[in-house]
Enzyme design. Structure first.
Site, PDB file in Angstrom:
ATOM      1  N   SER A 222       0.819  -1.220   0.000  1.00  0.00           N
ATOM      2  CA  SER A 222       0.000   0.000   0.000  1.00  0.00           C
ATOM      3  C   SER A 222       0.857   1.275   0.000  1.00  0.00           C
ATOM      4  CB  SER A 222      -0.959  -0.055   1.201  1.00  0.00           C
ATOM      5  OG  SER A 222      -1.943   0.945   1.093  1.00  0.00           O
ATOM      6  N   ASP A 388      -9.578  -3.248  -5.339  1.00  0.00           N
ATOM      7  CA  ASP A 388      -9.263  -4.235  -4.298  1.00  0.00           C
ATOM      8  C   ASP A 388     -10.076  -3.994  -3.022  1.00  0.00           C
ATOM      9  OD1 ASP A 388      -8.078  -2.128  -2.925  1.00  0.00           O
ATOM     10  OD2 ASP A 388      -6.021  -2.811  -3.227  1.00  0.00           O
ATOM     11  N   HIS A 421      -7.565  -5.510  -0.467  1.00  0.00           N
ATOM     12  CA  HIS A 421      -6.425  -4.636  -0.196  1.00  0.00           C
ATOM     13  C   HIS A 421      -5.477  -5.208   0.866  1.00  0.00           C
ATOM     14  CE1 HIS A 421      -4.318  -0.857  -0.343  1.00  0.00           C
ATOM     15  NE2 HIS A 421      -4.381  -0.747   0.968  1.00  0.00           N
TER      16      HIS A 421
END
Ligand SMILES: *[C@@H]1O[C@H](CO)[C@@H](O)[C@H](O)[C@H]1NC(C)=O
Ligand SMILES: *[C@@H]1O[C@H](CO)[C@@H](O)[C@H](O)[C@H]1NC(C)=O
Ligand SMILES: *[C@@H]1O[C@H](CO)[C@@H](O)[C@H](O)[C@H]1NC(C)=O
Ligand SMILES: *[C@@H]1O[C@H](CO)[C@@H](O)[C@H](O)[C@H]1NC(C)=O
Length: 456
Positions: A222, A388, A421
């Site tokens: 991320s 996601d 995610h």
């Protein structure tokens, strides 16, 4: 997790009880063969891995100085137990969800833009530090001393150890950071963010040195991918060639996310009870890294992302400053305009091969409609699209578009259907792909796939 402590809190709250029991059992059985004796290798077999977490995977400690003016008696005395030098855990501490203490947490964790210095700073009287830089322990455990609560990179780090032979402190390292701060475009100081890039650079150098000079693999989740990219883009080509084999990103929001606009407008507690959404919203708005994660024009163009009937306006990524004003956060306008916008205008080439692992096919906020009460009420309508679950597909795929004409810049994108995610850190299909990428590098069988997208 993208940029929202509270949403991480939400996840944490849910898993805490179960995780506590499970990891108490496992941590007491998992005593490491010790004494610092390294099992002898013929020579360095693997490229060292440096894990760079997403924002929620970092921990923060704080201590209060005389300058601190607590807003309540509770904040004066809490936490009662403090460590050496007065340090205590600021993020993540389970007590943040207890009503009067949420206030203390919020006033301590907020950061402020100081126009005179053109930089962000902590709240007055609050000193902070990131514990255990270099180690993966704070990424694996919410409290590395107790090892009670499992952190969100625990499964990934353990998988690298069990399935790929990596060993903590020898060829496996962690590079946590203060997730509240960000970086800025050219000419603007970022004391905290720049110091992190320097620390990361040194860690990569020592990881290589400890492994026979083999260049490191940066494995970033991320927001960590954005930091890694900036570190690489700001380094020299010879340094990169000598020290970094490949950047492997997991769920990196290259062009921000629409969900971040929801976070700024409404706060994002992910439906967790007990947490005061307005406190959380203030705290989330204060974070520079959250501005960094707003959707960027480069990816989202002129598409309408948010509508407010109250204001009779629609907002795209190109008029984010108007959006910040209309949601009642004018303090964000100047740092966004001066610092963040120039930073995200281009996606610089990292100058090392890149593999992006991205989850797809999970409902992801694509646009929001606020009604006649404006941004004070929850959105009337939320439209979902591909991504996601947190990051929109176009943002995840941005490197393919952003680095089109440079034969030197190899990019491989691996799509992971139905992987979310943060699921990318623990779902079997994702872990298998991560292992495949590392194996290919370590067996020196990598074929650089230029500008291609392969679906698995
Ligand atoms: C938005 O639209 C304007 C006018 O049509 C155009 O000049 C501009 O390039 C567009 N911006 C983006 C980011 O697509
Ligand atoms: C934001 O920009 C879009 C085009 O990108 C335009 O249609 C819209 O009216 C603008 N909204 C505001 C509030 O300026
Ligand atoms: C809303 O804005 C449009 C132009 O952007 C205008 O034509 C319309 O009259 C406005 N409606 C109201 C209720 O203000
Ligand atoms: C790995 O492969 C590349 C060519 O793809 C070669 O240049 C390099 O020397 C190889 N490295 C090792 C350690 O064998």
């Amino acid at each position: 997790m993208v940029g929202r402590p509270s949403s991480v809190a939400a996840v944490v709250v849910v898993v805490v009880l179960v995780a506590a029991m499970v990891s108490t059992l496992s941590s007491c059985c998992c005593v490491r063969a010790g004494g610092g004796e390294r099992r002898r290798r013929q020579e360095a077999e693997r490229h060292p891995v440096v894990l760079i977490p997403g924002s929620g995977g970092n921990q923060l400690e704080a201590r209060l100085t005389e300058e601190y003016s607590p807003s309540s008696l509770a904040c004066r005395v809490w936490p009662v137990m403090r460590g050496k030098g007065g340090w205590f855990r600021l993020w993540f501490a389970p007590s943040v969800v207890v009503a009067p203490l949420t206030n203390c947490f919020a006033e301590r964790i907020k950061i402020y833009y100081d126009p005179a210095a053109d930089d962000y700073r902590n709240a007055a009287g609050v000193e902070t530090r990131v514990p255990d830089f270099g180690s993966t322990s704070t990424l694996r455990y919410l409290d590395p001393n107790l090892k009670l609560l499992t952190g969100y990179m625990n499964v990934l780090a353990s998988t690298l150890e069990k399935k790929a032979g990596y060993e903590e402190g020898f060829d496996l390292f962690g590079a946590p950071y203060d997730f509240r701060y960000g970086l800025a475009g050219p000419g603007h100081p970022s004391r905290v963010g720049s110091a992190y890039l320097e620390r990361l650079t040194k860690l990569v150098e020592s990881a290589c040195a400890a492994n026979g000079g083999k260049p490191a693999i940066l494995l970033a989740h991320s927001l960590g991918g954005l930091y890694a990219l900036q570190m690489l883009a700001r380094s020299s080509p010879p340094w990169r060639a000598a020290h970094v084999k490949r950047l492997v990103t997991l769920s990196t929001p290259w062009g921000g996310t629409v969900q971040e606009m929801l976070t700024f407008a409404s706060g994002n507690t992910l439906g967790v009870p007990f947490v005061d959404a307005s406190l959380i919203r203030d705290e989330q708005r204060s974070s520079e890294s959250n501005l960094w994660l707003l959707p960027v024009p480069r990816v989202f163009g002129n598409t309408t992302l948010v509508v407010s009937r109250h204001h009779n306006r629609s907002y795209s990524a190109t008029n984010m400053t108007q959006f910040l004003r209309d949601i009642g956060f004018p303090e964000g306008v100047e740092p966004y305009r001066a610092r963040i916008r120039p930073l995200v205008e281009l996606l610089p080439e990292p100058g090392v091969p890149v593999t992006c692992l991205v989850g797809t096919g999970v409902d992801t906020v694509e646009s929001l409609v606020y009604g006649n009460d404006g941004f004070e009420a929850a959105p009337e309508k939320v439209v979902y699209g591909d991504g996601d679950g947190t990051v929109n597909l176009a943002s995840l795929m941005d490197p393919i578009k952003a680095w089109p004409d440079s034969p030197a810049q190899a990019v491989e994108v691996v799509e992971l259907p139905k992987v979310s995610h943060s699921g990318i850190l623990k779902d079997k299909s994702a872990l298998d792909q991560i292992l495949r990428v590392l194996d290919a590098i370590n067996l020196n069988a990598t074929t650089s796939i230029h500008r291609s997208s392969l679906s698995v």
